[in-house]
Scaffold this motif. Structure first.
Motif, PDB file in Angstrom:
ATOM      1  N   ASN A  46       0.822  -1.202   0.000  1.00  0.00           N
ATOM      2  CA  ASN A  46       0.000   0.000   0.000  1.00  0.00           C
ATOM      3  C   ASN A  46       0.861   1.260   0.000  1.00  0.00           C
ATOM      4  N   ALA A  47       1.952   1.230   0.737  1.00  0.00           N
ATOM      5  CA  ALA A  47       2.854   2.386   0.760  1.00  0.00           C
ATOM      6  C   ALA A  47       3.457   2.631  -0.621  1.00  0.00           C
ATOM      7  N   LEU A  48       3.836   1.540  -1.311  1.00  0.00           N
ATOM      8  CA  LEU A  48       4.383   1.684  -2.665  1.00  0.00           C
ATOM      9  C   LEU A  48       3.330   2.188  -3.654  1.00  0.00           C
ATOM     10  N   LEU A  49       2.065   1.971  -3.307  1.00  0.00           N
ATOM     11  CA  LEU A  49       0.952   2.427  -4.151  1.00  0.00           C
ATOM     12  C   LEU A  49       0.416   3.775  -3.676  1.00  0.00           C
ATOM     13  N   ASP A  50       1.287   4.553  -3.071  1.00  0.00           N
ATOM     14  CA  ASP A  50       0.951   5.917  -2.618  1.00  0.00           C
ATOM     15  C   ASP A  50      -0.170   5.927  -1.576  1.00  0.00           C
ATOM     16  N   HIS A  51      -0.218   4.869  -0.763  1.00  0.00           N
ATOM     17  CA  HIS A  51      -1.199   4.782   0.329  1.00  0.00           C
ATOM     18  C   HIS A  51      -2.643   4.927  -0.172  1.00  0.00           C
ATOM     19  N   ALA A  52      -2.879   4.412  -1.386  1.00  0.00           N
ATOM     20  CA  ALA A  52      -4.209   4.557  -1.992  1.00  0.00           C
ATOM     21  C   ALA A  52      -5.257   3.647  -1.350  1.00  0.00           C
ATOM     22  N   TYR A  53      -4.828   2.604  -0.618  1.00  0.00           N
ATOM     23  CA  TYR A  53      -5.781   1.608  -0.131  1.00  0.00           C
ATOM     24  C   TYR A  53      -5.688   1.422   1.384  1.00  0.00           C
ATOM     25  N   THR A  54      -5.335   2.479   2.077  1.00  0.00           N
ATOM     26  CA  THR A  54      -5.213   2.404   3.538  1.00  0.00           C
ATOM     27  C   THR A  54      -6.518   1.981   4.186  1.00  0.00           C
ATOM     28  N   HIS A  55      -7.629   2.452   3.668  1.00  0.00           N
ATOM     29  CA  HIS A  55      -8.925   2.103   4.250  1.00  0.00           C
ATOM     30  C   HIS A  55      -9.186   0.602   4.121  1.00  0.00           C
ATOM     31  N   ALA A  56      -8.798   0.000   2.989  1.00  0.00           N
ATOM     32  CA  ALA A  56      -9.012  -1.437   2.785  1.00  0.00           C
ATOM     33  C   ALA A  56      -8.233  -2.257   3.808  1.00  0.00           C
ATOM     34  N   LEU A  57      -7.039  -1.810   4.150  1.00  0.00           N
ATOM     35  CA  LEU A  57      -6.199  -2.550   5.085  1.00  0.00           C
ATOM     36  C   LEU A  57      -6.874  -2.779   6.428  1.00  0.00           C
ATOM     37  N   GLU A  58      -7.768  -1.885   6.795  1.00  0.00           N
ATOM     38  CA  GLU A  58      -8.406  -1.948   8.112  1.00  0.00           C
ATOM     39  C   GLU A  58      -9.339  -3.148   8.258  1.00  0.00           C
ATOM     40  N   SER A  59      -9.747  -3.743   7.134  1.00  0.00           N
ATOM     41  CA  SER A  59     -10.723  -4.842   7.221  1.00  0.00           C
ATOM     42  C   SER A  59     -10.335  -6.062   6.390  1.00  0.00           C
ATOM     43  N   MET A  60      -9.016  -6.260   6.170  1.00  0.00           N
ATOM     44  CA  MET A  60      -8.555  -7.399   5.381  1.00  0.00           C
ATOM     45  C   MET A  60      -8.021  -8.486   6.305  1.00  0.00           C
ATOM     46  N   PRO A  61      -8.799  -9.549   6.545  1.00  0.00           N
ATOM     47  CA  PRO A  61      -8.322 -10.632   7.410  1.00  0.00           C
ATOM     48  C   PRO A  61      -7.207 -11.432   6.736  1.00  0.00           C
ATOM     49  N   CYS A  62      -6.107 -11.636   7.441  1.00  0.00           N
ATOM     50  CA  CYS A  62      -4.947 -12.311   6.873  1.00  0.00           C
ATOM     51  C   CYS A  62      -4.551 -13.523   7.706  1.00  0.00           C
ATOM     52  N   ILE A  63      -4.049 -14.533   7.027  1.00  0.00           N
ATOM     53  CA  ILE A  63      -3.420 -15.670   7.693  1.00  0.00           C
ATOM     54  C   ILE A  63      -2.027 -15.791   7.107  1.00  0.00           C
ATOM     55  N   GLU A  64      -1.036 -15.933   7.950  1.00  0.00           N
ATOM     56  CA  GLU A  64       0.350 -15.831   7.508  1.00  0.00           C
ATOM     57  C   GLU A  64       0.868 -17.130   6.906  1.00  0.00           C
ATOM     58  N   PRO A  65       1.442 -17.079   5.708  1.00  0.00           N
ATOM     59  CA  PRO A  65       2.146 -18.244   5.155  1.00  0.00           C
ATOM     60  C   PRO A  65       3.316 -18.631   6.055  1.00  0.00           C
ATOM     61  N   LYS A  66       3.859 -19.816   5.828  1.00  0.00           N
ATOM     62  CA  LYS A  66       4.869 -20.360   6.733  1.00  0.00           C
ATOM     63  C   LYS A  66       6.300 -19.912   6.420  1.00  0.00           C
ATOM     64  N   VAL A  67       6.444 -18.883   5.613  1.00  0.00           N
ATOM     65  CA  VAL A  67       7.774 -18.306   5.368  1.00  0.00           C
ATOM     66  C   VAL A  67       7.671 -16.810   5.627  1.00  0.00           C
ATOM     67  N   PRO A  68       8.757 -16.191   6.061  1.00  0.00           N
ATOM     68  CA  PRO A  68       8.704 -14.748   6.325  1.00  0.00           C
ATOM     69  C   PRO A  68       8.538 -13.955   5.041  1.00  0.00           C
ATOM     70  N   PRO A  69       7.888 -12.809   5.098  1.00  0.00           N
ATOM     71  CA  PRO A  69       7.680 -12.014   3.873  1.00  0.00           C
ATOM     72  C   PRO A  69       8.976 -11.354   3.418  1.00  0.00           C
ATOM     73  N   PRO A  70       9.320 -11.489   2.161  1.00  0.00           N
ATOM     74  CA  PRO A  70      10.509 -10.816   1.640  1.00  0.00           C
ATOM     75  C   PRO A  70      10.202  -9.351   1.341  1.00  0.00           C
ATOM     76  N   SER A  71      11.205  -8.595   1.014  1.00  0.00           N
ATOM     77  CA  SER A  71      10.990  -7.213   0.590  1.00  0.00           C
ATOM     78  C   SER A  71      10.377  -7.208  -0.802  1.00  0.00           C
TER      79      SER A  71
END
Length: 307
Positions: A46-71
């Motif tokens: 979202n930051a790379l997309l100029d914070h265009a979807y900050t509101h969406a982030l507030e309600s996106m349920p996530c489950i983490e994959p079993k590897v750490p997120p890369p850059s």
């Protein structure tokens, strides 16, 4: 209650995260999405997309994959992004296998990134075949036109050797049972003009025999053909038929994407889980530029919930 759908994020260096963020409010009205991705990675996207979807982030349920997120490295082919997209897909499949979700929607991966990450399967469909030990059939399209692929992600040089009577007849039989609502399915020929009676090829005789055997086995004239691939997608023919079988990937998908690129999707048939995907790649040329089209993604979600 809306169906729960697991969504694998795809290659994070492509348009997958943007599509997930951009379409969240729309698909949340269709299903209950569960994103197989670290929330922090979506925040970075979202930051790379100029914070265009900050509101969406507030309600996106996530489950983490079993590897750490890369850059995130926009438009780069990397083993790290390949490893992560693979882990995200496995996370979604685990949710489907445990009945926590009723379907899986996959955002686009990069096959070379999977290869760099040491993933043996060359794509989603191949991995599904191995995981479930069943002949997953790749079918792409939209309500106006569907194309099932006998050979999918193999080189053109290998196609001819694949077109043998027994495997083709078995493929058609499985497809016929997987599409009970399809009254007739057109099988495209392999040689130009279906060989012109043997003048420029004889392999379509094998195709004809496979059709004959399959219709007899189904006790139904379900399959029609072979029909020359250069004329099968003419308007008058598409008015009569909506389901086609292509013996080679590009023969069926070039006309499909020319006609319905934005709305077509990729679905996997003959599996114990329901899976659909967008019908496009990572689109590195527009990654993180706020230009990604979400139509195919929305259509895939609708197919999964039976809309």
């Amino acid at each position: 209650m809306r169906a729960k759908i697991a969504i694998s994020i795809g290659d994070i260096n492509g348009v997958g995260p943007e599509i997930a963020l951009k379409a969240h409010s729309v698909i949340s009205q269709i299903c209950q999405p569960l994103y197989c991705v670290h929330a922090k990675l979506l925040e970075r996207a979202n930051a790379l997309l100029d914070h265009a979807y900050t509101h969406a982030l507030e309600s996106m349920p996530c489950i983490e994959p079993k590897v750490p997120p890369p850059s995130i490295q926009p438009a780069c082919i990397q083993k790290e992004s390949g490893r992560y997209s693979h882990a995200s897909f496995l996370c979604a499949l685990d949710l489907a296998d445990s009945k926590e979700v009723s379907g899986v929607c996959t955002l686009p991966i990069h096959k070379k990134a999977w290869q760099l990450a040491g993933v043996h399967a060359p794509g989603h469909t191949a991995l599904l075949r191995e995981r479930y030990n069943q002949e997953a059939i790749m079918m792409l399209g939209c309500p106006s036109l569907w194309v099932a692929l006998f050979s999918d992600h193999i080189p053109l040089s290998a196609v001819s050797a694949c077109v043998c009577l027994e495997p083709l007849a078995e493929f058609l039989y499985i497809l016929g049972r997987a599409l009970p609502h399809a009254l007739q399915i057109v099988v495209l020929g392999i040689d130009p003009h279906c060989g012109d009676g043997g003048a420029i090829g004889s392999q379509d005789q094998i195709v004809q025999e496979a059709i004959t055997q399959t219709n007899a086995r189904l006790n139904l004239s379900k399959f029609l053909g072979p029909v020359p691939a250069d004329s099968a997608f003419a308007p008058h023919f598409r008015q009569k038929y909506r389901y086609f079988v292509a013996l080679y990937h590009d023969v069926g998908l070039a006309p499909l994407k020319a006609l319905y690129f934005e709305e077509s999707i990729n679905v996997s048939l003959n599996l114990p889980i329901k899976r659909a995907s967008v019908d496009h790649g990572c689109a590195f040329d527009i990654a993180y530029q706020n230009q990604a089209n979400t139509k195919s993604y929305e259509m895939a979600i609708k197919w999964l919930v039976g809309d």
